[in-house]
Scaffold this motif. Structure first.
Motif, PDB file in Angstrom:
ATOM      1  N   GLN A   1       0.858  -1.055  -0.006  1.00 49.90           N
ATOM      2  CA  GLN A   1       0.058  -0.007   0.022  1.00 49.90           C
ATOM      3  C   GLN A   1       0.819   1.098   0.082  1.00 49.90           C
ATOM      4  N   VAL A   2       0.286   2.549  -0.310  1.00 46.39           N
ATOM      5  CA  VAL A   2       1.058   3.622  -0.603  1.00 46.39           C
ATOM      6  C   VAL A   2       0.765   4.829   0.009  1.00 46.39           C
ATOM      7  N   GLY A   3       1.441   5.641  -0.071  1.00 44.90           N
ATOM      8  CA  GLY A   3       1.061   7.213   0.494  1.00 44.90           C
ATOM      9  C   GLY A   3       1.020   7.249   2.131  1.00 44.90           C
ATOM     10  N   MET A   4       0.136   7.896   2.472  1.00 45.05           N
ATOM     11  CA  MET A   4       0.012   8.136   4.095  1.00 45.05           C
ATOM     12  C   MET A   4      -0.797   7.011   4.863  1.00 45.05           C
ATOM     13  N   TYR A   5      -1.406   6.277   3.996  1.00 46.44           N
ATOM     14  CA  TYR A   5      -2.422   5.310   4.753  1.00 46.44           C
ATOM     15  C   TYR A   5      -2.240   3.989   4.574  1.00 46.44           C
ATOM     16  N   SER A   6      -2.621   2.803   5.259  1.00 41.84           N
ATOM     17  CA  SER A   6      -2.572   1.476   5.049  1.00 41.84           C
ATOM     18  C   SER A   6      -3.936   1.280   5.906  1.00 41.84           C
ATOM     19  N   LEU A   7      -4.551   0.161   5.132  1.00 43.53           N
ATOM     20  CA  LEU A   7      -5.816  -0.512   5.737  1.00 43.53           C
ATOM     21  C   LEU A   7      -5.280  -1.525   6.429  1.00 43.53           C
ATOM     22  N   SER A   8      -5.094  -1.657   7.702  1.00 39.94           N
ATOM     23  CA  SER A   8      -4.383  -2.924   8.371  1.00 39.94           C
ATOM     24  C   SER A   8      -5.081  -4.129   8.263  1.00 39.94           C
ATOM     25  N   GLY A   9      -6.306  -4.293   8.214  1.00 40.71           N
ATOM     26  CA  GLY A   9      -7.223  -5.481   8.205  1.00 40.71           C
ATOM     27  C   GLY A   9      -7.420  -5.840   9.904  1.00 40.71           C
ATOM     28  N   LEU A  10      -7.064  -4.992  10.822  1.00 42.65           N
ATOM     29  CA  LEU A  10      -7.368  -5.222  12.225  1.00 42.65           C
ATOM     30  C   LEU A  10      -9.030  -5.129  12.233  1.00 42.65           C
ATOM     31  N   SER A  11      -9.615  -5.863  13.168  1.00 40.92           N
ATOM     32  CA  SER A  11     -11.119  -5.641  13.529  1.00 40.92           C
ATOM     33  C   SER A  11     -11.426  -4.694  14.306  1.00 40.92           C
ATOM     34  N   GLN A  12     -12.697  -4.320  14.265  1.00 44.71           N
ATOM     35  CA  GLN A  12     -13.098  -3.188  15.335  1.00 44.71           C
ATOM     36  C   GLN A  12     -12.743  -3.591  16.674  1.00 44.71           C
ATOM     37  N   ASP A  13     -12.959  -4.854  17.063  1.00 45.54           N
ATOM     38  CA  ASP A  13     -12.812  -5.359  18.489  1.00 45.54           C
ATOM     39  C   ASP A  13     -11.114  -5.277  18.755  1.00 45.54           C
ATOM     40  N   GLN A  14     -10.483  -5.377  17.766  1.00 51.53           N
ATOM     41  CA  GLN A  14      -9.086  -5.350  17.992  1.00 51.53           C
ATOM     42  C   GLN A  14      -8.623  -3.961  18.254  1.00 51.53           C
ATOM     43  N   ILE A  15      -9.287  -3.224  17.366  1.00 55.26           N
ATOM     44  CA  ILE A  15      -8.839  -1.706  17.491  1.00 55.26           C
ATOM     45  C   ILE A  15      -9.289  -1.008  18.739  1.00 55.26           C
ATOM     46  N   ALA A  16     -10.540  -1.473  19.298  1.00 59.09           N
ATOM     47  CA  ALA A  16     -10.775  -1.258  20.639  1.00 59.09           C
ATOM     48  C   ALA A  16      -9.878  -1.573  21.567  1.00 59.09           C
ATOM     49  N   PHE A  17      -9.328  -2.901  21.629  1.00 63.29           N
ATOM     50  CA  PHE A  17      -8.392  -3.498  22.490  1.00 63.29           C
ATOM     51  C   PHE A  17      -7.221  -2.621  22.497  1.00 63.29           C
ATOM     52  N   ILE A  18      -6.649  -2.617  21.308  1.00 59.61           N
ATOM     53  CA  ILE A  18      -5.521  -1.686  21.218  1.00 59.61           C
ATOM     54  C   ILE A  18      -5.522  -0.204  21.791  1.00 59.61           C
ATOM     55  N   THR A  19      -6.531   0.290  21.625  1.00 59.55           N
ATOM     56  CA  THR A  19      -6.931   1.429  22.267  1.00 59.55           C
ATOM     57  C   THR A  19      -6.915   1.479  23.694  1.00 59.55           C
ATOM     58  N   LYS A  20      -7.694   0.590  24.175  1.00 58.77           N
ATOM     59  CA  LYS A  20      -7.761   0.339  25.617  1.00 58.77           C
ATOM     60  C   LYS A  20      -6.589   0.123  26.255  1.00 58.77           C
ATOM     61  N   GLU A  21      -6.096  -1.039  25.846  1.00 63.29           N
ATOM     62  CA  GLU A  21      -4.910  -1.352  26.502  1.00 63.29           C
ATOM     63  C   GLU A  21      -3.526  -0.821  26.272  1.00 63.29           C
ATOM     64  N   TYR A  22      -3.345  -0.156  24.867  1.00 59.86           N
ATOM     65  CA  TYR A  22      -1.948   0.408  24.609  1.00 59.86           C
ATOM     66  C   TYR A  22      -2.151   1.981  24.350  1.00 59.86           C
ATOM     67  N   HIS A  23      -3.288   2.539  24.487  1.00 58.81           N
ATOM     68  CA  HIS A  23      -3.393   3.923  24.228  1.00 58.81           C
ATOM     69  C   HIS A  23      -3.168   4.350  22.721  1.00 58.81           C
ATOM     70  N   VAL A  24      -3.246   3.455  21.774  1.00 56.27           N
ATOM     71  CA  VAL A  24      -3.025   3.744  20.346  1.00 56.27           C
ATOM     72  C   VAL A  24      -4.497   4.175  19.823  1.00 56.27           C
ATOM     73  N   TYR A  25      -4.554   5.103  19.317  1.00 52.96           N
ATOM     74  CA  TYR A  25      -5.840   5.657  18.548  1.00 52.96           C
ATOM     75  C   TYR A  25      -5.949   5.421  16.950  1.00 52.96           C
ATOM     76  N   MET A  26      -6.818   4.819  16.551  1.00 55.08           N
ATOM     77  CA  MET A  26      -6.886   4.736  14.916  1.00 55.08           C
ATOM     78  C   MET A  26      -8.606   4.861  14.676  1.00 55.08           C
ATOM     79  N   SER A  27      -8.628   5.003  13.302  1.00 52.86           N
ATOM     80  CA  SER A  27     -10.071   5.021  12.911  1.00 52.86           C
ATOM     81  C   SER A  27     -10.669   3.616  13.043  1.00 52.86           C
ATOM     82  N   SER A  28     -11.948   3.365  13.162  1.00 45.03           N
ATOM     83  CA  SER A  28     -12.552   1.868  13.263  1.00 45.03           C
ATOM     84  C   SER A  28     -12.565   1.174  12.385  1.00 45.03           C
ATOM     85  N   ASP A  29     -12.179   1.697  11.038  1.00 41.71           N
ATOM     86  CA  ASP A  29     -11.911   0.793   9.862  1.00 41.71           C
ATOM     87  C   ASP A  29     -10.484   0.200   9.785  1.00 41.71           C
ATOM     88  N   GLY A  30      -9.837   0.568  10.736  1.00 38.61           N
ATOM     89  CA  GLY A  30      -8.371  -0.227  10.878  1.00 38.61           C
ATOM     90  C   GLY A  30      -7.418   0.498   9.909  1.00 38.61           C
TER      91      GLY A  30
END
Ligand SMILES: Cc1ncc(COP(=O)(O)O)c(C=O)c1O
Length: 389
Positions: free
Chosen positions: A333-362
């Motif tokens: 993938q190119v440019g500023m973004y990458s669609l990681s493939g992480l699920s919404q639950d995984q992103i919520a976990f990452i934000t809660k436990e690791y304080h990393v914020y990203m949009s809910s689409d991964g």
């Protein structure tokens, strides 16, 4: 200009904007118009604050002439005065002005936008009463372009439909068509009589080269057909808050371009009347001075190299850690973004436990990462994919 052999099919025929009526100038310009028309040799215009020489002529710097000539030689559409350009309030303002112009003056009311796309895209069009539809763009299985899906969905578009295309650095996927795919898309769009509306928000931030990142747009402009282009300088000049951008409408003839411009003024006047000048004058200064232009493009290259480097570092660190999954799409993938493939639950976990914020689409904004923070993100992703199904 690039690959002229791609652009052989002619775009003769009537302009999509041939019914756009000419709008008389707003009253505030009446004084200027009256001055222009006054045949008196004594006439003197003290109404506008524009520098004049002792002979009363506008002063055009030689270096400006030279750069302008380079640009004019580049694209026949500019040489033939077929491009009407209005400064707008950044990329968003350019999209909104273009949408309103089309809602008022274009016969077809359907707009096709990629799925997924920048979350604000539907709003520009729905807010002016256009009907927003989507075309497939992203293949979840390959994390790449769903090229067949794209063509298939556009094949159902009624003739004349507007097609929103991201010129490069697609937000949020980081997936762009190859130049060969762009050419096929162009042929398809032209053969069906669809109207391309480019959103160019990341020029220079995909390859580090402004020309290479403009190839998609140039394919469409050099074929002689009509296009709209919303150009933003927010990201590539890091002028986010200054809101600098422009809407360009490439028309079939110079006459149509004049009519279109007259109507664009009427769209803009009740919206914000005039665009802010500060950021735009900085952009103008950079574009008109060869030395500053070179410095800008070399900075762009450095910004781009850092983004590529960070992608590589992220994937290497994920691999070194043995994080389950194939992460190679992040490099493709190119440019500023990458669609990681992480699920919404995984992103919520990452934000809660690791304080990393990203949009809910991964979507990961690579620009927000650094060599120092990659290990933390990798810890977070590793924990998420091993603990959150
Ligand atoms: C694809 C796309 N278009 C337009 C914009 C808006 O750009 P601007 O900040 O210049 O209005 C963005 C901003 O994120 C974007 O991602």
């Amino acid at each position: 200009m690039e690959s002229p052999e791609f652009c052989s099919d002619s775009q003769d025929g009537e302009s999509a904007f041939s019914d756009v009526p000419f709008a008389p100038e707003p009253l505030v310009y009446a004084v200027m118009a009256a001055f222009r028309e006054d045949p008196s040799p004594l006439k003197l215009n003290l109404g506008i604050g524009v520098y004049r020489t002792e002979e009363g002529k506008p002063f055009v710097l030689n270096v400006v002439r030279r750069v302008e000539q380079l640009l004019v030689n580049d694209l026949p559409a500019i040489k033939e005065n077929r491009v009407t350009t209005v400064q707008c309030v950044a990329g968003c303002g350019s999209l909104r002005v273009g949408a309103e112009f089309l809602a008022k003056h274009y016969h077809q009311k359907s707009v096709y936008i990629p799925k997924p796309t920048y979350s604000n895209h539907p709003n520009f069009f729905s807010s002016v009463g256009l009907v927003v539809k989507t075309y497939r763009y992203y293949d979840l299985a390959t994390h790449g372009l769903d090229f067949q899906g794209l063509l298939e969905d556009l094949s159902f578009a009624p003739p004349g439909s507007i097609v929103l295309l991201q010129a490069c650095g697609h937000n949020p996927t980081g997936v762009d068509p190859t130049i060969q795919e762009w050419e096929q898309i162009r042929q398809f769009i032209r053969s069906k009589g669809l109207l391309p509306f480019f959103d160019s928000a990341y020029q220079g931030l995909v390859s580090g080269n402004l020309d290479a990142d403009a190839q998609s747009v140039r394919l469409f402009v050099t074929d002689g057909g009509e296009s709209l282009i919303a150009q933003s300088y927010s990201k590539n000049m890091a002028l986010y808050g200054e809101r600098v951008g422009a809407l360009l409408i490439v028309c079939k003839t110079a006459e149509v371009a004049i009519e279109v411009e007259s109507q664009l003024k009427l769209v803009i006047r009740p919206m914000y009347s005039n665009p802010p000048i500060h950021g735009a004058s900085m952009v103008t200064a950079i574009l008109k001075d060869r030395e500053m232009y070179n410095e800008w493009t070399s900075d762009l290259k450095k910004m781009n190299d850092r983004l590529i480097n960070i992608r590589q570092k992220l994937v290497n660190t994920l691999c070194d850690k043995g994080t389950p999954g194939d992460w190679s799409h992040i490099i493709r993938q190119v440019g500023m973004y990458s669609l990681s493939g992480l699920s919404q639950d995984q992103i919520a976990f990452i934000t809660k436990e690791y304080h990393v914020y990203m949009s809910s689409d991964g979507r990961i904004s690579m620009a927000g990462l650094s060599s120092r923070t990659v290990p933390h993100l990798v810890e977070a992703i590793h924990a998420a994919v091993t603990r959150v199904i």
